[in-house]
Design an enzyme around this catalytic site. Structure first.
Site, short mmCIF file in Angstrom:
data_model
loop_
_atom_site.label_atom_id
_atom_site.label_comp_id
_atom_site.label_asym_id
_atom_site.label_seq_id
_atom_site.Cartn_x
_atom_site.Cartn_y
_atom_site.Cartn_z
N SER A 264 1.02 -1.06 -0.08
CA SER A 264 -0.07 -0.04 -0.21
C SER A 264 0.78 1.32 -0.02
O SER A 264 1.97 1.08 0.12
CB SER A 264 -0.92 0.10 1.25
OG SER A 264 -0.27 0.30 2.25
N LYS A 265 0.26 2.43 -0.06
CA LYS A 265 1.01 3.74 -0.11
C LYS A 265 2.02 3.76 1.00
O LYS A 265 3.21 4.51 0.70
CB LYS A 265 -0.18 4.79 -0.17
CG LYS A 265 0.00 5.99 -0.90
CD LYS A 265 0.10 5.96 -2.27
CE LYS A 265 0.90 7.52 -2.76
NZ LYS A 265 1.45 7.04 -3.86
#
Ligand code: GLU
Length: 495
Positions: A264-265
């Site tokens: 994820s980010k």
């Protein structure tokens, strides 16, 4: 259900079927890449289909991101919305008239049913779902009489169409990566095929479209594995051939504490555009992504061009264990690609940075390429590596102390003092002339060569580490700028 083998004797057809809901993630790109490779390694066709039936999630401009990414990555599609093809249209919202009749056929044949339950009812079902052992929807409308159904339809009561799952037995299928998967039918929800807005769900549209487009290999993330039995029941209900399933392993990211979790980010950039903006080369990204879940058999190579991937790729090399996205490894690939690059290509990427350097013209490009090519892992590092060119930093004179080079602030004074007239009088400002002059100076002063090179480099760059040594720095800066800086540095040492 047996798979009709002759179906796969046909030309291999894979599809990339993104939903235009934002940027192109590493995971989407890997799916597209594997679909492309599976098709191309078999001389088949790679199709682009836009799945935009989830109207609430559409993001403006997302389709352009998809086109641009595929183009930049070199994954050229053979059929798609922009180029057409024999099984178009390739945008689901343009195929709307197609889905309802297929769903109605399933209703007629007893594989689906109309459901008139209100939103409120469904919501209350969801909130007390623990109370029931039926998964999801409680199948209330499954047993409505034909009469009630037709009355409701005539009265215009809003409806959805749901798939009628078998209530007992098992659905079994074979995935090329995950192997044999068996699911008890009682775990399958009577999923919606046609929504109240008349749009098909992804779950229904993908079956109809994959069939109509002659897709032979369905390649997608392993998050779809659990839905696949439902799709197979649909294929079966229609009497259509089941495609070959290739579900891809999860991609994880490494957390700062060393553990791994779904990418994820927070692990860093996860979009193709972001990685490009950070200075990664498309070829390096593609090469690295190819290895996120696949490895060549009996082959220890890591560097592959797209064409080499086509020659080497095979479904058997795909692993079902999660792959971990490692930025350091991507950086290693990037550095490899930079080193392999021709000087012409290097200039294309480096020029915007070179042009920011004061009083440095194209005649210095070969020198800078020589200095930088082996030393950068991303082009964005150029300004920092050559930051001394525009400004001599306000450096700490302790930089002149370097044991290994036998340099100290005291010895630097002598060296710099002597170097000024020598450099001033050099007949030519070339690498050779500078090197000879400084070597002679070391001999004359009876010190190690490094005891000259070190202080001279510090004096003109003010940086403990630079790409290239004193000679390159002097050459790049030119005579006037170099002498000015040496004089300045001397003043600094003496004050
Ligand atoms: N539209 C789906 C997605 O973007 C495609 C999944 C599939 O390949 O079937 O996740």
């Amino acid at each position: 259900m047996t798979i009709n083998e002759s179906f796969f004797d046909q030309v291999v057809r894979t599809r990339f079927a993104p939903s235009p809901t934002g940027m192109m993630h590493i995971g989407n790109l890997r799916t597209a890449l594997y679909e492309y490779l599976i098709a191309k390694s078999a001389g088949g066709k790679f199709i682009l289909r836009i799945e935009d039936t989830d109207r609430g999630r559409l993001v403006e401009g997302a389709v352009d991101v998809i086109y641009r990414t595929l183009r930049t990555a070199g994954l050229t599609h053979d059929e798609g919305p922009d180029i057409g093809g024999p099984s178009g249209p390739y945008v689901q919202s343009q195929r709307m008239s197609l889905y309802l009749p297929y769903a109605q056929q399933l209703v007629r044949e007893g594989h689906a049913y109309y459901c008139f339950c209100s939103k409120e009812r469904l919501e209350s079902l969801r909130s007390d779902s623990d109370a029931s052992d039926v998964i999801g929807y409680d199948r209330k409308c499954r047993t409505l009489s034909d009469k009630t159904v037709s009355e409701n339809l005539h009265a215009g009561v809003p409806f959805v169409i749901r798939q009628k799952m078998p209530l007992s037995g098992f659905t079994v299928f074979e995935d090329r990566v995950f192997g044999k998967i068996t699911v008890p039918n009682k775990e399958l929800e009577d999923q919606v095929l046609i929504k109240a807005d008349g749009f098909p769900t992804y779950n229904f549209a993908n079956i109809v479209d994959d069939h109509l487009m002659g897709i032979t290999h369905v390649v997608r993330g392993s998050e779809y594995l659990s839905s696949t039995p439902k799709y197979n029941l649909l294929y079966e209900a229609f009497g259509w051939d089941i495609p070959c399933y290739v579900h891809l392993p999860l991609i994880q990211g490494r957390n700062p504490d060393g553990t791994v979790g779904k990418l994820s980010k927070r692990h860093g950039a996860t979009g193709f555009d972001d990685l490009i903006a950070e200075g990664y080369l498309p070829e390096a990204i593609i090469n690295y992504i190819a290895l996120l879940g696949w490895c060549p058999k009996d082959d220890t190579r890591e560097l592959f061009t797209l064409n080499e991937l086509i020659d080497t790729f095979s479904i058997d090399g795909i692993s079902k264990s999660p792959a971990t996205f490692d930025y350091d490894k991507l950086e290693w690939f990037n550095a490899e690609y930079i080193r392999k690059m021709s000087d012409e290509d290097f200039i294309v990427h480096a020029k915007p940075y070179f042009e920011e350097l004061q009083d440095i013209g194209p005649e210095s490009y070969p020198l800078m390429i020589e200095m930088l090519k082996p030393r950068i892992t991303k082009f964005g590092q150029i300004p920092e590596k050559l930051s001394y060119v525009n400004d001599l930093p306000d450096y700490d004179p302790e930089l002149f102390d370097h044991k290994k080079s036998k340099s100290s602030a005291e010895s630097a004074k002598t060296v710099l003092d002597h170097s000024v007239p020598i450099l001033q009088n050099l007949s030519q400002w070339t690498a050779e002339a500078i090197l000879t002059a400084l070597t002679d100076l070391a001999e004359g002063l009876d010190v190690k060569k490094s005891a000259v090179m070190w202080p001279v480099r510090i004096a003109v760059t003010g940086m403990p580490v630079t790409p290239g040594g004193a000679v390159e720095a002097l050459l790049l800066l030119g005579r006037d700028r170099s002498l000015y800086r040496i004089t300045k540095s001397l003043q600094r040492l003496n004050s």
